[in-house]
Design an enzyme around this catalytic site. Structure first.
Site, PDB file in Angstrom:
ATOM      1  N   ARG A  38       0.854  -1.187   0.000  1.00  0.00           N
ATOM      2  CA  ARG A  38       0.000   0.000   0.000  1.00  0.00           C
ATOM      3  C   ARG A  38       0.890   1.237   0.000  1.00  0.00           C
ATOM      4  NH1 ARG A  38      -2.676   2.961   4.868  1.00  0.00           N
ATOM      5  NH2 ARG A  38      -3.870   4.478   3.717  1.00  0.00           N
ATOM      6  N   HIS A  43      -3.100  10.892   0.866  1.00  0.00           N
ATOM      7  CA  HIS A  43      -2.571  10.671   2.214  1.00  0.00           C
ATOM      8  C   HIS A  43      -2.015  12.012   2.693  1.00  0.00           C
ATOM      9  CE1 HIS A  43      -1.078   7.308   5.029  1.00  0.00           C
ATOM     10  NE2 HIS A  43      -0.721   8.428   5.618  1.00  0.00           N
ATOM     11  N   GLU A  57      -7.611   8.261   6.315  1.00  0.00           N
ATOM     12  CA  GLU A  57      -7.918   8.878   7.603  1.00  0.00           C
ATOM     13  C   GLU A  57      -8.441  10.302   7.520  1.00  0.00           C
ATOM     14  OE1 GLU A  57      -4.443   8.535  10.080  1.00  0.00           O
ATOM     15  OE2 GLU A  57      -4.568   6.365  10.186  1.00  0.00           O
ATOM     16  N   ASN A 105      -7.438   1.694   9.885  1.00  0.00           N
ATOM     17  CA  ASN A 105      -6.142   1.884  10.517  1.00  0.00           C
ATOM     18  C   ASN A 105      -6.372   1.892  12.013  1.00  0.00           C
ATOM     19  OD1 ASN A 105      -5.212   2.228   7.945  1.00  0.00           O
ATOM     20  ND2 ASN A 105      -4.710   4.400   8.153  1.00  0.00           N
ATOM     21  N   TYR A 110      -4.493   1.620  15.975  1.00  0.00           N
ATOM     22  CA  TYR A 110      -3.237   1.676  16.719  1.00  0.00           C
ATOM     23  C   TYR A 110      -3.339   1.429  18.209  1.00  0.00           C
ATOM     24  CZ  TYR A 110      -0.758   3.241  12.579  1.00  0.00           C
ATOM     25  OH  TYR A 110      -0.191   3.282  11.344  1.00  0.00           O
ATOM     26  N   GLU A 112      -3.520  -0.296   8.187  1.00  0.00           N
ATOM     27  CA  GLU A 112      -2.369   0.102   9.005  1.00  0.00           C
ATOM     28  C   GLU A 112      -2.535  -0.450  10.408  1.00  0.00           C
ATOM     29  OE1 GLU A 112      -1.506   4.321   9.335  1.00  0.00           O
ATOM     30  OE2 GLU A 112      -1.725   4.609   7.179  1.00  0.00           O
ATOM     31  N   TRP A 121       2.119  -1.202   9.319  1.00  0.00           N
ATOM     32  CA  TRP A 121       2.643   0.168   9.229  1.00  0.00           C
ATOM     33  C   TRP A 121       3.870   0.253  10.117  1.00  0.00           C
ATOM     34  CZ3 TRP A 121       1.680   4.199   6.064  1.00  0.00           C
ATOM     35  CH2 TRP A 121       2.420   5.354   6.336  1.00  0.00           C
TER      36      TRP A 121
HETATM   37  C1  PNW Z   1      -1.542   7.357  10.797  1.00  0.00           C
HETATM   38  N1  PNW Z   1      -4.528   9.596  16.083  1.00  0.00           N
HETATM   39  O1  PNW Z   1      -1.633   8.601  11.454  1.00  0.00           O
HETATM   40  C2  PNW Z   1      -1.118   7.688   9.371  1.00  0.00           C
HETATM   41  O2  PNW Z   1      -1.939   7.137   8.377  1.00  0.00           O
HETATM   42  C3  PNW Z   1       0.323   7.423   9.094  1.00  0.00           C
HETATM   43  O3  PNW Z   1       0.743   8.275   8.050  1.00  0.00           O
HETATM   44  C4  PNW Z   1       1.152   7.617  10.359  1.00  0.00           C
HETATM   45  O4  PNW Z   1       2.515   7.524  10.117  1.00  0.00           O
HETATM   46  C5  PNW Z   1       0.704   6.554  11.346  1.00  0.00           C
HETATM   47  O5  PNW Z   1      -0.690   6.552  11.531  1.00  0.00           O
HETATM   48  C6  PNW Z   1       1.373   6.680  12.717  1.00  0.00           C
HETATM   49  O6  PNW Z   1       1.078   7.911  13.312  1.00  0.00           O
HETATM   50  C7  PNW Z   1      -2.354   8.776  12.629  1.00  0.00           C
HETATM   51  O7  PNW Z   1      -4.307  10.610  16.735  1.00  0.00           O
HETATM   52  C8  PNW Z   1      -2.133   9.952  13.330  1.00  0.00           C
HETATM   53  O8  PNW Z   1      -5.436   8.807  16.434  1.00  0.00           O
HETATM   54  C9  PNW Z   1      -2.851  10.223  14.475  1.00  0.00           C
HETATM   55  C10 PNW Z   1      -3.807   9.322  14.909  1.00  0.00           C
HETATM   56  C11 PNW Z   1      -4.036   8.156  14.213  1.00  0.00           C
HETATM   57  C12 PNW Z   1      -3.303   7.887  13.063  1.00  0.00           C
END
Ligand code: PNW
Length: 468
Positions: free
Chosen positions: A75, A119, A165, A293, A295, A366, A413
């Site tokens: 991706r 992006h 996002e 995505n 995290y 991600e 990611w």
């Molecule tokens: C994503 N949050 O960013 C992006 O898609 C990527 O480019 C980035 O490198 C990766 O996650 C890690 O940060 C985010 O605040 C930024 O929830 C902020 C958030 C989530 C995703």
């Protein structure tokens, strides 16, 4: 990961501004991120993506790594300003050439390209002359740009993601002002998000109307953390649900259910724009798959005036609109980015999506973690904590699949350490280490772990096929 289906897709992901470099080469125009990084103090250490990991010049080496590591999908995103330097008008053939070369190289190595159109690197001209995502006309410019991409790359690209996002664009770019274009407002996020959704819908409509014969799929990628009620009190259970609706329902409800969540309408009044009937019908069912995505996880409780913020980026939205207080459990492991490692949150989120949106095909586009990796004396990067992270999240995915979630693929990611937005190069999300002095790529132990895991998955299924 015994419940993963035989056709499960194993990929790894990147984005244009974070890796390409060559910021002004071969006719590329500036984006809002090129400009934002040059404002002193916006980015940690005043880092920027002018060179990044120089993927623009090293793409063949990078595709070779993908191949060697066993990934069957990659991706990446297209930089709008390589294709249309001012965001609209004349096509820059050298920009087309770069992505043609990359796509051809991937296909020659049997790697499926998954292409994100946006992006976050909006053409600077569209920001300065047209007010970026606040202008309703932006959806028309995006549609035009998307059409060029479908037309020029769609003979070979069969998997498209319109936007990455939109929540981040709206909240971090137009609400909290920590990402480009750096606006701080309590109403602009809702307007920007509205135009992002309409832009997505229009691009999908063009693809479905005029590029059907390419027989590809198209969707959107949204980000969401899990929100776990801090206790069993009904008000906190409700707060967690409300937080998920303000986070993910904001973007997924219009696509799967036809309009914004009722709780947002009730709380935002006229700060939440309304869709016309035509826009609603364009949006409805405009994603062939659910791009996610994911995290981390936070506890949610009803807002308490005296509580302290703990999130790296604030309250998962505009907290005053949600009345949700989020916090982390002191027992949770933290990555070096201060995001908590909570695999069961991933499972719960997948099940929440399956439940609310009628079990759509989901691709995790991600998932990953940042640590301050360094090569050891042997020259290798032993990122054991990252392996544990991936292992635990993939096991959570396995349980979700066992419980009926239609998860069809997973992208780590990131493929490489890269420019991590406001954090610059200080945070390393990659499974391949980058030495920023020499730009040498050093596969971390986590990359080798993926190779082994993918192979095991493939062998398990070849074996099954033989038995049956
Ligand atoms: C994503 N949050 O960013 C992006 O898609 C990527 O480019 C980035 O490198 C990766 O996650 C890690 O940060 C985010 O605040 C930024 O929830 C902020 C958030 C989530 C995703």
């Amino acid at each position: 990961m015994t419940n993963f289906p035989s056709d499960f897709l194993w990929g790894s992901a990147t984005s244009s501004y974070q890796i390409e470099g060559a910021h002004d080469k071969d006719g590329k125009g500036p984006s809002i991120w090129d400009a934002y990084c040059k404002i002193p103090g916006k980015i940690l250490n005043d880092d920027h993506g002018d060179i990044a990991i120089d993927h623009y010049h090293k793409y063949k080496e990078d595709v070779a790594l993908l191949k060697q590591q066993g990934f069957t999908a990659y991706r990446f995103s297209i930089a709008w300003t390589r294709i249309l330097p001012n965001g609209k008008g004349e096509v820059n053939e050298k920009g087309i050439q770069f992505y043609n070369d990359l796509i051809d190289e991937l296909l020659a190595n049997n790697i499926q390209p998954w292409v994100t159109l946006y992006h976050w690197d909006l053409p600077l001209a569209l920001q300065e002359e047209e007010d970026g995502w606040l202008n309703p006309k932006i959806s028309y410019y995006f549609e035009q740009y998307a059409t060029v991409c479908f037309d020029r790359f769609g003979d070979r690209v069969k998997h498209w993601i319109t936007l990455n996002e939109p929540w981040v664009v709206a909240i971090l770019g137009y609400g909290q002002g920590v990402f480009a274009p750096g606006h701080i407002s309590n109403s602009e996020p809702y307007l920007a998000a509205h135009h992002l959704l309409i832009a997505h819908a229009k691009a999908v409509n063009v693809y479905k109307s005029y590029f059907k014969k390419q027989q590809g799929t198209i969707g959107i990628t949204n980000n969401c953390d899990w929100r776990e009620p801090i206790d069993n009190q009904p008000k906190n259970i409700e707060a967690a649900q409300r937080a998920l609706l303000f986070f993910l329902g904001w973007f997924a409800d219009p696509i799967y259910l036809g309009d914004y969540p009722q709780v947002m309408k009730d709380r935002l009044g006229n700060r939440l724009p309304e869709f016309s009937e035509l826009e609603k019908s364009l949006l409805k069912d405009s994603s062939d798959f659910f791009g996610l995505n994911h995290y981390t996880t936070m506890y949610a409780a009803e807002q308490d005036e005296n509580a302290v913020e703990t999130s790296a980026y604030g309250n998962g939205g505009l907290s005053e609109d949600q009345d949700v207080q989020i916090s982390q459990d002191p027992n949770w492991d933290l990555t070096d980015f201060n995001w908590a490692v909570v695999p069961w949150g991933c499972k719960k989120l997948l099940e929440w999506i399956a439940d609310r949106y009628d079990n759509p095909p989901i691709f995790i586009t991600e998932n990953g973690c940042a640590y301050h990796d360094k090569p050891s004396a042997d020259g290798q990067v032993h990122d054991e904590r990252r392996i544990q992270f991936y292992k635990s999240y993939l096991e959570a995915c396995d349980e979700a699949i066992k419980n009926g979630v239609n998860l069809k693929g997973y992208f780590a990611w990131s493929m490489f350490d890269n420019f991590e937005w406001a954090s610059g190069y200080s945070q390393r999300f990659g499974i391949n280490y980058i030495d920023y002095d020499t730009l040498e790529r050093i596969p971390k132990d986590s990359a080798k772990w993926f190779t082994k895991t993918i192979k095991e998955h493939q062998e398990r299924h070849t074996l099954k096929d033989k038995v049956h």
